[in-house]
Design a protein around this motif. Structure first.
Motif, PDB file in Angstrom:
ATOM      1  N   GLY A 109       0.475  -1.297  -0.250  1.00  8.60           N
ATOM      2  CA  GLY A 109      -0.381  -0.203   0.539  1.00  8.60           C
ATOM      3  C   GLY A 109       0.906   1.569   0.360  1.00  8.60           C
ATOM      4  N   LEU A 110       0.210   2.294  -0.558  1.00  9.53           N
ATOM      5  CA  LEU A 110       0.986   3.991  -0.357  1.00  9.53           C
ATOM      6  C   LEU A 110       0.139   4.916   0.128  1.00  9.53           C
ATOM      7  CD1 LEU A 110       0.524   5.281  -2.898  1.00  9.53           C
ATOM      8  CD2 LEU A 110       1.443   3.334  -3.985  1.00  9.53           C
ATOM      9  N   THR A 111       0.553   6.262   0.768  1.00 12.18           N
ATOM     10  CA  THR A 111      -0.087   7.013   0.235  1.00 12.18           C
ATOM     11  C   THR A 111      -0.091   8.334  -0.091  1.00 12.18           C
ATOM     12  OG1 THR A 111      -0.546   6.742   3.053  1.00 12.18           O
ATOM     13  CG2 THR A 111      -0.778   8.486   2.566  1.00 12.18           C
ATOM     14  N   GLN A 112      -0.731   9.016  -1.464  1.00 16.73           N
ATOM     15  CA  GLN A 112      -0.432   9.962  -2.451  1.00 16.73           C
ATOM     16  C   GLN A 112      -1.195  11.419  -1.845  1.00 16.73           C
ATOM     17  OE1 GLN A 112       1.956   9.581  -4.757  1.00 16.73           O
ATOM     18  NE2 GLN A 112       1.978  11.235  -5.494  1.00 16.73           N
ATOM     19  N   LYS A 113      -0.555  11.787  -1.113  1.00 13.46           N
ATOM     20  CA  LYS A 113      -1.237  13.253  -0.830  1.00 13.46           C
ATOM     21  C   LYS A 113      -2.053  13.452  -0.062  1.00 13.46           C
ATOM     22  CE  LYS A 113      -0.160  16.234  -5.134  1.00 13.46           C
ATOM     23  NZ  LYS A 113      -1.055  16.236  -6.052  1.00 13.46           N
ATOM     24  N   GLY A 114      -2.417  12.160   0.963  1.00 13.92           N
ATOM     25  CA  GLY A 114      -3.093  11.753   2.006  1.00 13.92           C
ATOM     26  C   GLY A 114      -4.710  11.267   1.710  1.00 13.92           C
ATOM     27  N   VAL A 115      -3.826   9.985   0.493  1.00 13.03           N
ATOM     28  CA  VAL A 115      -5.223   9.533   0.090  1.00 13.03           C
ATOM     29  C   VAL A 115      -4.415   8.257   0.423  1.00 13.03           C
ATOM     30  CG1 VAL A 115      -6.931   8.578  -1.631  1.00 13.03           C
ATOM     31  CG2 VAL A 115      -6.544  10.984  -1.102  1.00 13.03           C
ATOM     32  N   PRO A 148      19.791   1.516 -13.213  1.00 16.05           N
ATOM     33  CA  PRO A 148      20.397   1.145 -11.884  1.00 16.05           C
ATOM     34  C   PRO A 148      21.674   2.487 -11.196  1.00 16.05           C
ATOM     35  CG  PRO A 148      20.315  -1.085 -13.237  1.00 16.05           C
ATOM     36  CD  PRO A 148      19.750   0.201 -14.122  1.00 16.05           C
ATOM     37  N   VAL A 149      21.866   3.088 -12.604  1.00 11.53           N
ATOM     38  CA  VAL A 149      23.179   4.312 -12.112  1.00 11.53           C
ATOM     39  C   VAL A 149      22.498   5.121 -12.184  1.00 11.53           C
ATOM     40  CG1 VAL A 149      24.817   2.608 -13.391  1.00 11.53           C
ATOM     41  CG2 VAL A 149      23.852   4.707 -14.397  1.00 11.53           C
ATOM     42  N   ILE A 150      21.394   5.463 -12.024  1.00 14.25           N
ATOM     43  CA  ILE A 150      20.436   6.490 -12.216  1.00 14.25           C
ATOM     44  C   ILE A 150      19.905   6.555  -9.954  1.00 14.25           C
ATOM     45  CG2 ILE A 150      17.950   7.878 -11.787  1.00 14.25           C
ATOM     46  CD1 ILE A 150      17.570   6.657 -14.882  1.00 14.25           C
ATOM     47  N   LYS A 151      21.033   8.392  -9.923  1.00 12.20           N
ATOM     48  CA  LYS A 151      20.205   8.276  -8.569  1.00 12.20           C
ATOM     49  C   LYS A 151      19.097   8.053  -7.510  1.00 12.20           C
ATOM     50  CE  LYS A 151      22.409  11.438  -4.796  1.00 12.20           C
ATOM     51  NZ  LYS A 151      23.278  12.990  -4.529  1.00 12.20           N
ATOM     52  N   SER A 152      18.168   8.731  -8.736  1.00 16.04           N
ATOM     53  CA  SER A 152      16.670   8.753  -7.518  1.00 16.04           C
ATOM     54  C   SER A 152      16.351   7.199  -7.933  1.00 16.04           C
ATOM     55  CB  SER A 152      16.181  10.148  -8.266  1.00 16.04           C
ATOM     56  OG  SER A 152      15.841   9.625  -9.351  1.00 16.04           O
ATOM     57  N   GLU A 153      15.463   6.661  -7.288  1.00 15.06           N
ATOM     58  CA  GLU A 153      14.397   5.159  -7.674  1.00 15.06           C
ATOM     59  C   GLU A 153      13.512   5.805  -8.634  1.00 15.06           C
ATOM     60  OE1 GLU A 153      13.577   2.546  -4.246  1.00 15.06           O
ATOM     61  OE2 GLU A 153      15.451   3.332  -3.048  1.00 15.06           O
ATOM     62  N   VAL A 154      12.916   4.897  -9.497  1.00 14.16           N
ATOM     63  CA  VAL A 154      12.343   5.073  -9.915  1.00 14.16           C
ATOM     64  C   VAL A 154      12.056   4.111 -10.245  1.00 14.16           C
ATOM     65  CG1 VAL A 154      13.780   6.062 -12.302  1.00 14.16           C
ATOM     66  CG2 VAL A 154      14.029   3.826 -12.048  1.00 14.16           C
ATOM     67  N   LEU A 176       5.821   8.695  -6.664  1.00 12.83           N
ATOM     68  CA  LEU A 176       5.241   8.146  -5.854  1.00 12.83           C
ATOM     69  C   LEU A 176       5.433   8.756  -4.496  1.00 12.83           C
ATOM     70  CD1 LEU A 176       2.509   6.201  -7.179  1.00 12.83           C
ATOM     71  CD2 LEU A 176       4.301   4.463  -6.490  1.00 12.83           C
ATOM     72  N   GLY A 177       3.811   8.429  -3.742  1.00 13.54           N
ATOM     73  CA  GLY A 177       4.473   8.427  -2.161  1.00 13.54           C
ATOM     74  C   GLY A 177       4.464  10.005  -1.713  1.00 13.54           C
ATOM     75  N   ASP A 178       4.079   9.799  -0.095  1.00 13.23           N
ATOM     76  CA  ASP A 178       4.486  10.852   0.369  1.00 13.23           C
ATOM     77  C   ASP A 178       6.030  11.201   1.480  1.00 13.23           C
ATOM     78  OD1 ASP A 178       1.818  12.043  -0.666  1.00 13.23           O
ATOM     79  OD2 ASP A 178       1.091  11.335   0.778  1.00 13.23           O
ATOM     80  N   LYS A 181      11.404  10.032   2.287  1.00 10.32           N
ATOM     81  CA  LYS A 181      12.727   8.763   1.864  1.00 10.32           C
ATOM     82  C   LYS A 181      12.216   7.809   1.112  1.00 10.32           C
ATOM     83  CE  LYS A 181      14.315   9.972   6.401  1.00 10.32           C
ATOM     84  NZ  LYS A 181      14.691   8.542   8.430  1.00 10.32           N
ATOM     85  N   THR A 182      11.117   7.867   0.764  1.00 14.85           N
ATOM     86  CA  THR A 182      11.200   6.241  -0.085  1.00 14.85           C
ATOM     87  C   THR A 182      10.503   6.402  -1.659  1.00 14.85           C
ATOM     88  OG1 THR A 182       9.343   6.202   1.454  1.00 14.85           O
ATOM     89  CG2 THR A 182      10.333   4.659   2.157  1.00 14.85           C
ATOM     90  N   ARG A 183      10.222   7.578  -1.865  1.00 16.35           N
ATOM     91  CA  ARG A 183       9.440   8.618  -2.849  1.00 16.35           C
ATOM     92  C   ARG A 183      10.730   7.455  -3.905  1.00 16.35           C
ATOM     93  NH1 ARG A 183       8.215  14.774  -2.451  1.00 16.35           N
ATOM     94  NH2 ARG A 183       7.144  13.675  -4.726  1.00 16.35           N
TER      95      ARG A 183
END
Length: 393
Positions: A109-115, A148-154, A176-178, A181-183
Protein backbone atom coordinates in the motif's frame (compact mmCIF):
# COMPACT_ATOMS: atom_id res chain seq x y z
CA UNK A 1 -59.99 -4.92 -7.87
CA UNK A 2 -56.51 -4.46 -6.40
CA UNK A 3 -58.00 -3.16 -3.16
CA UNK A 4 -60.08 -6.29 -2.92
CA UNK A 5 -57.04 -8.50 -3.64
CA UNK A 6 -54.94 -6.73 -1.00
CA UNK A 7 -57.74 -7.21 1.51
CA UNK A 8 -57.91 -10.92 0.76
CA UNK A 9 -54.12 -11.27 1.06
CA UNK A 10 -54.11 -9.34 4.34
CA UNK A 11 -56.81 -11.56 5.79
CA UNK A 12 -54.54 -14.54 5.11
CA UNK A 13 -51.31 -12.85 6.12
CA UNK A 14 -50.12 -15.73 8.30
CA UNK A 15 -50.65 -18.16 5.45
CA UNK A 16 -48.92 -15.90 2.92
CA UNK A 17 -46.04 -14.71 5.12
CA UNK A 18 -44.00 -17.89 4.59
CA UNK A 19 -44.35 -17.60 0.83
CA UNK A 20 -43.28 -13.93 0.97
CA UNK A 21 -40.16 -14.88 2.94
CA UNK A 22 -39.33 -17.68 0.46
CA UNK A 23 -39.63 -15.33 -2.50
CA UNK A 24 -37.56 -12.71 -0.66
CA UNK A 25 -34.74 -15.16 0.06
CA UNK A 26 -34.82 -16.40 -3.53
CA UNK A 27 -34.61 -12.85 -4.82
CA UNK A 28 -31.55 -12.08 -2.67
CA UNK A 29 -29.75 -15.25 -3.73
CA UNK A 30 -30.59 -14.72 -7.40
CA UNK A 31 -29.48 -11.10 -7.05
CA UNK A 32 -26.13 -12.38 -5.75
CA UNK A 33 -25.82 -14.88 -8.59
CA UNK A 34 -26.57 -12.26 -11.24
CA UNK A 35 -24.17 -9.79 -9.60
CA UNK A 36 -21.37 -12.37 -9.62
CA UNK A 37 -22.18 -13.47 -13.17
CA UNK A 38 -22.42 -9.94 -14.60
CA UNK A 39 -19.20 -8.87 -12.91
CA UNK A 40 -17.44 -11.97 -14.24
CA UNK A 41 -18.77 -11.32 -17.74
CA UNK A 42 -17.67 -7.66 -17.65
CA UNK A 43 -14.18 -8.75 -16.61
CA UNK A 44 -14.12 -11.48 -19.26
CA UNK A 45 -15.02 -8.96 -21.96
CA UNK A 46 -12.01 -6.81 -21.10
CA UNK A 47 -8.75 -7.61 -22.92
CA UNK A 48 -6.15 -9.67 -21.08
CA UNK A 49 -3.51 -7.01 -21.70
CA UNK A 50 -0.69 -9.40 -22.59
CA UNK A 51 -0.02 -12.43 -24.74
CA UNK A 52 0.23 -15.49 -22.51
CA UNK A 53 0.38 -17.98 -25.37
CA UNK A 54 3.74 -19.77 -25.66
CA UNK A 55 4.95 -18.22 -22.40
CA UNK A 56 6.43 -20.64 -19.87
CA UNK A 57 7.13 -19.97 -16.21
CA UNK A 58 10.15 -21.76 -14.74
CA UNK A 59 10.18 -22.14 -10.94
CA UNK A 60 13.45 -22.87 -9.16
CA UNK A 61 15.18 -22.67 -5.78
CA UNK A 62 18.34 -20.73 -5.12
CA UNK A 63 20.78 -23.55 -4.29
CA UNK A 64 24.10 -21.97 -5.24
CA UNK A 65 26.79 -22.69 -2.66
CA UNK A 66 28.77 -19.54 -3.33
CA UNK A 67 27.84 -16.47 -1.31
CA UNK A 68 29.99 -14.05 -3.30
CA UNK A 69 27.64 -11.43 -4.83
CA UNK A 70 29.69 -11.12 -8.02
CA UNK A 71 29.73 -14.90 -8.51
CA UNK A 72 26.00 -15.16 -7.93
CA UNK A 73 25.32 -12.37 -10.42
CA UNK A 74 27.57 -14.03 -13.00
CA UNK A 75 25.77 -17.38 -12.67
CA UNK A 76 22.31 -15.87 -13.10
CA UNK A 77 23.31 -13.65 -16.01
CA UNK A 78 25.04 -16.55 -17.73
CA UNK A 79 21.97 -18.75 -17.23
CA UNK A 80 19.69 -16.14 -18.78
CA UNK A 81 22.02 -15.71 -21.76
CA UNK A 82 22.10 -19.48 -22.29
CA UNK A 83 18.31 -19.65 -22.23
CA UNK A 84 18.00 -16.79 -24.71
CA UNK A 85 20.51 -18.46 -27.03
CA UNK A 86 18.31 -21.56 -27.45
CA UNK A 87 16.70 -21.64 -30.93
CA UNK A 88 13.11 -21.94 -29.68
CA UNK A 89 13.37 -19.03 -27.23
CA UNK A 90 12.07 -15.63 -28.31
CA UNK A 91 12.88 -13.82 -25.06
CA UNK A 92 13.26 -14.50 -21.36
CA UNK A 93 13.58 -12.61 -18.11
CA UNK A 94 13.55 -12.93 -14.34
CA UNK A 95 10.35 -12.29 -12.41
CA UNK A 96 9.18 -12.45 -8.81
CA UNK A 97 7.07 -15.38 -7.66
CA UNK A 98 3.72 -13.68 -8.41
CA UNK A 99 3.67 -14.46 -12.12
CA UNK A 100 0.28 -14.46 -13.89
CA UNK A 101 -2.20 -17.18 -12.85
CA UNK A 102 0.13 -18.47 -10.10
CA UNK A 103 -2.28 -17.67 -7.24
CA UNK A 104 0.68 -15.97 -5.58
CA UNK A 105 0.18 -12.36 -4.50
CA UNK A 106 2.55 -9.80 -3.05
CA UNK A 107 0.52 -6.76 -2.09
CA UNK A 108 1.47 -3.44 -0.60
CA UNK A 109 0.00 0.00 0.00
CA UNK A 110 0.99 3.64 -0.27
CA UNK A 111 -0.20 7.11 0.60
CA UNK A 112 -0.36 9.83 -2.04
CA UNK A 113 -1.28 13.33 -0.89
CA UNK A 114 -3.02 11.90 2.14
CA UNK A 115 -5.01 9.36 0.14
CA UNK A 116 -4.23 5.77 1.16
CA UNK A 117 -4.36 3.08 -1.51
CA UNK A 118 -4.18 -0.58 -0.47
CA UNK A 119 -4.17 -3.91 -2.25
CA UNK A 120 -1.49 -2.92 -4.78
CA UNK A 121 0.21 -5.85 -6.50
CA UNK A 122 3.97 -5.54 -6.09
CA UNK A 123 5.88 -7.05 -9.03
CA UNK A 124 9.63 -7.33 -9.59
CA UNK A 125 10.91 -7.82 -13.13
CA UNK A 126 13.89 -7.07 -15.33
CA UNK A 127 14.22 -5.15 -18.59
CA UNK A 128 13.03 -8.18 -20.63
CA UNK A 129 9.51 -8.19 -19.16
CA UNK A 130 7.77 -6.12 -21.85
CA UNK A 131 8.98 -8.19 -24.80
CA UNK A 132 8.56 -11.50 -23.01
CA UNK A 133 4.97 -10.84 -21.94
CA UNK A 134 3.90 -9.04 -25.09
CA UNK A 135 2.38 -6.13 -23.19
CA UNK A 136 2.61 -2.45 -24.06
CA UNK A 137 3.29 0.87 -22.36
CA UNK A 138 0.51 3.43 -22.03
CA UNK A 139 3.00 6.27 -21.57
CA UNK A 140 6.62 6.73 -20.67
CA UNK A 141 9.04 3.81 -20.94
CA UNK A 142 10.01 0.51 -19.39
CA UNK A 143 13.25 -0.10 -17.53
CA UNK A 144 16.55 -0.34 -19.37
CA UNK A 145 20.13 -1.13 -18.37
CA UNK A 146 20.93 2.50 -17.57
CA UNK A 147 18.36 2.74 -14.77
CA UNK A 148 20.48 1.19 -11.98
CA UNK A 149 22.98 4.02 -12.23
CA UNK A 150 20.32 6.72 -11.83
CA UNK A 151 20.67 8.27 -8.37
CA UNK A 152 16.97 8.57 -7.57
CA UNK A 153 14.86 5.44 -7.46
CA UNK A 154 12.40 4.93 -10.30
CA UNK A 155 9.18 2.96 -10.62
CA UNK A 156 6.65 1.86 -13.25
CA UNK A 157 2.92 1.80 -12.38
CA UNK A 158 -0.05 0.42 -14.26
CA UNK A 159 -2.71 2.63 -15.85
CA UNK A 160 -5.30 1.79 -13.21
CA UNK A 161 -3.10 2.98 -10.34
CA UNK A 162 -1.98 6.08 -12.26
CA UNK A 163 -5.61 7.14 -12.79
CA UNK A 164 -6.40 6.48 -9.14
CA UNK A 165 -3.55 8.70 -7.94
CA UNK A 166 -3.36 11.40 -10.61
CA UNK A 167 -6.67 11.24 -12.47
CA UNK A 168 -6.38 12.03 -16.19
CA UNK A 169 -3.07 13.85 -15.79
CA UNK A 170 0.10 12.24 -17.14
CA UNK A 171 1.78 10.36 -14.28
CA UNK A 172 5.20 10.14 -15.96
CA UNK A 173 7.74 12.24 -14.10
CA UNK A 174 5.65 12.58 -10.95
CA UNK A 175 6.82 11.40 -7.55
CA UNK A 176 5.09 8.42 -5.97
CA UNK A 177 4.37 8.44 -2.24
CA UNK A 178 4.35 11.03 0.53
CA UNK A 179 7.37 9.71 2.43
CA UNK A 180 10.38 11.74 1.31
CA UNK A 181 12.83 8.92 2.12
CA UNK A 182 10.99 6.29 0.04
CA UNK A 183 9.54 8.39 -2.77
CA UNK A 184 10.07 7.11 -6.31
CA UNK A 185 9.88 8.85 -9.66
CA UNK A 186 7.46 7.33 -12.17
CA UNK A 187 9.18 6.72 -15.50
CA UNK A 188 6.40 4.77 -17.19
CA UNK A 189 2.75 3.73 -17.10
CA UNK A 190 2.07 0.21 -18.35
CA UNK A 191 -1.32 -0.90 -19.67
CA UNK A 192 -3.41 -2.94 -17.26
CA UNK A 193 -3.08 -6.72 -17.42
CA UNK A 194 -5.27 -9.38 -15.83
CA UNK A 195 -2.96 -11.61 -13.78
CA UNK A 196 -5.81 -13.42 -12.00
CA UNK A 197 -7.54 -15.00 -14.95
CA UNK A 198 -10.24 -14.05 -17.44
CA UNK A 199 -12.95 -13.45 -14.85
CA UNK A 200 -11.04 -11.11 -12.52
CA UNK A 201 -10.49 -7.44 -13.22
CA UNK A 202 -7.00 -5.90 -13.27
CA UNK A 203 -5.70 -4.64 -9.93
CA UNK A 204 -3.46 -1.74 -8.95
CA UNK A 205 0.13 -2.67 -9.71
CA UNK A 206 3.68 -1.48 -9.08
CA UNK A 207 6.49 -2.82 -11.28
CA UNK A 208 9.85 -2.63 -9.52
CA UNK A 209 13.20 -2.86 -11.29
CA UNK A 210 14.96 -5.98 -10.08
CA UNK A 211 18.65 -5.57 -9.25
CA UNK A 212 21.53 -7.97 -8.67
CA UNK A 213 20.59 -8.37 -5.00
CA UNK A 214 17.23 -9.80 -6.08
CA UNK A 215 18.63 -12.92 -7.74
CA UNK A 216 18.53 -14.97 -4.55
CA UNK A 217 14.77 -14.65 -4.07
CA UNK A 218 13.22 -13.95 -7.49
CA UNK A 219 12.31 -17.61 -8.03
CA UNK A 220 10.81 -17.38 -11.54
CA UNK A 221 11.98 -17.08 -15.13
CA UNK A 222 9.44 -16.18 -17.80
CA UNK A 223 10.33 -17.63 -21.18
CA UNK A 224 8.64 -16.72 -24.47
CA UNK A 225 9.02 -19.64 -26.87
CA UNK A 226 8.23 -20.25 -30.53
CA UNK A 227 5.08 -22.20 -31.49
CA UNK A 228 7.19 -25.24 -32.45
CA UNK A 229 8.63 -25.64 -28.93
CA UNK A 230 7.78 -29.21 -27.92
CA UNK A 231 8.37 -31.65 -25.07
CA UNK A 232 11.90 -32.38 -26.30
CA UNK A 233 12.83 -28.71 -26.03
CA UNK A 234 11.19 -28.53 -22.61
CA UNK A 235 13.43 -31.40 -21.54
CA UNK A 236 16.52 -29.52 -22.71
CA UNK A 237 15.40 -26.42 -20.86
CA UNK A 238 14.82 -28.45 -17.70
CA UNK A 239 18.26 -30.03 -18.02
CA UNK A 240 19.89 -26.61 -18.37
CA UNK A 241 18.16 -25.41 -15.21
CA UNK A 242 19.03 -28.60 -13.30
CA UNK A 243 22.71 -28.32 -14.23
CA UNK A 244 22.80 -24.73 -12.96
CA UNK A 245 20.91 -25.29 -9.71
CA UNK A 246 21.90 -28.61 -8.17
CA UNK A 247 19.31 -30.21 -5.87
CA UNK A 248 16.76 -27.57 -6.81
CA UNK A 249 13.02 -28.15 -7.25
CA UNK A 250 12.52 -27.08 -10.85
CA UNK A 251 9.08 -26.88 -12.45
CA UNK A 252 8.10 -25.64 -15.91
CA UNK A 253 4.51 -24.48 -16.35
CA UNK A 254 2.72 -23.21 -19.44
CA UNK A 255 0.73 -20.04 -18.74
CA UNK A 256 -2.12 -21.06 -21.04
CA UNK A 257 -2.60 -24.26 -19.03
CA UNK A 258 -2.39 -22.30 -15.80
CA UNK A 259 -5.08 -19.94 -17.11
CA UNK A 260 -7.52 -22.80 -17.73
CA UNK A 261 -7.00 -24.13 -14.21
CA UNK A 262 -7.27 -20.66 -12.65
CA UNK A 263 -10.51 -19.91 -14.50
CA UNK A 264 -12.07 -23.12 -13.19
CA UNK A 265 -11.04 -22.18 -9.67
CA UNK A 266 -12.56 -18.70 -10.09
CA UNK A 267 -15.91 -20.08 -11.26
CA UNK A 268 -16.35 -22.37 -8.24
CA UNK A 269 -18.19 -19.72 -6.12
CA UNK A 270 -20.54 -18.97 -9.04
CA UNK A 271 -21.32 -22.68 -9.45
CA UNK A 272 -22.01 -23.05 -5.72
CA UNK A 273 -24.28 -19.99 -5.72
CA UNK A 274 -26.10 -21.31 -8.79
CA UNK A 275 -26.76 -24.66 -7.09
CA UNK A 276 -28.10 -22.93 -3.96
CA UNK A 277 -30.25 -20.66 -6.14
CA UNK A 278 -31.61 -23.67 -8.04
CA UNK A 279 -32.70 -25.36 -4.80
CA UNK A 280 -34.37 -22.16 -3.62
CA UNK A 281 -36.12 -21.69 -6.96
CA UNK A 282 -37.48 -25.24 -6.80
CA UNK A 283 -38.60 -24.63 -3.22
CA UNK A 284 -40.37 -21.39 -4.14
CA UNK A 285 -41.99 -22.98 -7.18
CA UNK A 286 -43.34 -25.84 -5.07
CA UNK A 287 -44.47 -23.36 -2.44
CA UNK A 288 -46.42 -21.31 -4.96
CA UNK A 289 -48.00 -24.44 -6.43
CA UNK A 290 -48.88 -25.69 -2.96
CA UNK A 291 -50.39 -22.43 -1.71
CA UNK A 292 -52.46 -21.84 -4.84
CA UNK A 293 -53.58 -25.44 -4.95
CA UNK A 294 -54.59 -25.21 -1.29
CA UNK A 295 -56.48 -21.99 -2.00
CA UNK A 296 -58.38 -23.61 -4.83
CA UNK A 297 -59.48 -26.53 -2.65
CA UNK A 298 -60.41 -24.27 0.29
CA UNK A 299 -62.24 -21.80 -1.91
CA UNK A 300 -64.14 -24.12 -4.21
CA UNK A 301 -67.44 -22.81 -2.82
CA UNK A 302 -66.36 -19.19 -3.37
CA UNK A 303 -65.15 -19.97 -6.89
CA UNK A 304 -68.33 -21.90 -7.68
CA UNK A 305 -70.50 -19.03 -6.44
CA UNK A 306 -68.57 -16.54 -8.57
CA UNK A 307 -69.00 -18.75 -11.61
CA UNK A 308 -72.71 -19.16 -10.82
CA UNK A 309 -73.35 -15.43 -10.78
CA UNK A 310 -71.69 -15.05 -14.16
CA UNK A 311 -67.96 -14.64 -13.59
CA UNK A 312 -66.06 -16.09 -16.55
CA UNK A 313 -63.31 -18.67 -16.03
CA UNK A 314 -60.68 -16.19 -17.22
CA UNK A 315 -61.62 -13.77 -14.42
CA UNK A 316 -61.26 -16.48 -11.78
CA UNK A 317 -57.90 -17.51 -13.20
CA UNK A 318 -56.77 -13.86 -13.34
CA UNK A 319 -57.66 -13.38 -9.68
CA UNK A 320 -55.43 -16.23 -8.49
CA UNK A 321 -52.58 -15.19 -10.75
CA UNK A 322 -52.91 -11.58 -9.59
CA UNK A 323 -52.79 -12.65 -5.94
CA UNK A 324 -49.53 -14.50 -6.59
CA UNK A 325 -48.05 -11.51 -8.44
CA UNK A 326 -48.98 -9.15 -5.61
CA UNK A 327 -47.28 -11.47 -3.11
CA UNK A 328 -44.21 -11.42 -5.33
CA UNK A 329 -44.34 -7.62 -5.53
CA UNK A 330 -44.44 -7.30 -1.74
CA UNK A 331 -41.39 -9.57 -1.49
CA UNK A 332 -39.53 -7.67 -4.21
CA UNK A 333 -40.16 -4.30 -2.55
CA UNK A 334 -38.50 -5.57 0.60
CA UNK A 335 -35.72 -7.28 -1.38
CA UNK A 336 -35.05 -4.18 -3.49
CA UNK A 337 -34.61 -2.13 -0.30
CA UNK A 338 -31.79 -4.43 0.83
CA UNK A 339 -30.31 -4.88 -2.66
CA UNK A 340 -30.02 -1.14 -3.31
CA UNK A 341 -27.75 -0.84 -0.27
CA UNK A 342 -25.00 -2.72 -2.11
CA UNK A 343 -24.22 0.02 -4.68
CA UNK A 344 -24.84 2.78 -2.12
CA UNK A 345 -22.36 1.28 0.36
CA UNK A 346 -20.00 0.07 -2.39
CA UNK A 347 -20.05 -3.48 -1.04
CA UNK A 348 -17.33 -5.73 -2.55
CA UNK A 349 -16.08 -2.71 -4.55
CA UNK A 350 -18.10 -3.63 -7.65
CA UNK A 351 -19.40 -1.06 -10.18
CA UNK A 352 -22.87 0.26 -9.34
CA UNK A 353 -24.10 -0.72 -12.82
CA UNK A 354 -23.44 -4.38 -12.01
CA UNK A 355 -25.72 -4.25 -8.96
CA UNK A 356 -28.44 -2.29 -10.78
CA UNK A 357 -28.58 -4.66 -13.73
CA UNK A 358 -28.43 -7.67 -11.38
CA UNK A 359 -31.39 -6.22 -9.45
CA UNK A 360 -33.34 -5.71 -12.67
CA UNK A 361 -32.67 -9.23 -13.94
CA UNK A 362 -33.53 -10.74 -10.54
CA UNK A 363 -36.87 -8.87 -10.45
CA UNK A 364 -37.74 -10.03 -13.97
CA UNK A 365 -36.72 -13.60 -13.10
CA UNK A 366 -38.88 -13.70 -9.95
CA UNK A 367 -41.91 -12.28 -11.77
CA UNK A 368 -41.54 -14.85 -14.56
CA UNK A 369 -41.13 -17.66 -12.03
CA UNK A 370 -44.24 -16.66 -10.10
CA UNK A 371 -46.24 -16.16 -13.30
CA UNK A 372 -45.32 -19.58 -14.67
CA UNK A 373 -46.02 -21.31 -11.35
CA UNK A 374 -49.43 -19.65 -10.97
CA UNK A 375 -50.77 -20.17 -14.48
CA UNK A 376 -51.60 -23.85 -14.11
CA UNK A 377 -53.40 -23.56 -10.73
CA UNK A 378 -55.28 -20.59 -12.15
CA UNK A 379 -56.32 -22.66 -15.14
CA UNK A 380 -57.50 -25.43 -12.82
CA UNK A 381 -59.58 -22.93 -10.85
CA UNK A 382 -61.18 -21.64 -14.06
CA UNK A 383 -62.22 -25.19 -14.95
CA UNK A 384 -64.33 -25.67 -11.81
CA UNK A 385 -68.03 -26.13 -12.70
CA UNK A 386 -70.43 -24.03 -10.58
CA UNK A 387 -72.93 -26.83 -9.98
CA UNK A 388 -70.24 -29.28 -8.82
CA UNK A 389 -68.56 -26.76 -6.53
CA UNK A 390 -71.86 -25.66 -4.92
CA UNK A 391 -73.01 -29.26 -4.56
CA UNK A 392 -69.78 -30.13 -2.71
CA UNK A 393 -70.17 -27.08 -0.51
Amino acid sequence: MFKHLFKMIWNKKKQNSLLIVEILLSFMVIFGVFSFALNSYNNYAKPMGFNYNHVWAISYNHTLETQNPDSVTLVYQTLLRNIKSMPQVVNAGYHSGNVPFANNHNTTGLTQKGVEVTGINNFFADENYINTMGTTMFSGRWYNKTDPVIKSEVIVVNKMLAEKLFGKADAVGKMLGDNVKTRQRIIGVINDIKTDGDYQRPAYALYNRHDTASYKWMGKILVKVTPDADAAFEGKLYKLMANTFKNSNIEIEHLDNRLVAYNKFTLVPLIILSIVAAFLIINVALGIFGVLWYNINKRRGEIGLRRAVGAPGAAVSLQLVSEAMILATLSLIIGAFFAVQFPLLNVFDLPASVYLFAMLFAVIFIYLLVLVCSLYPGKQAAAIYPAVALHEE
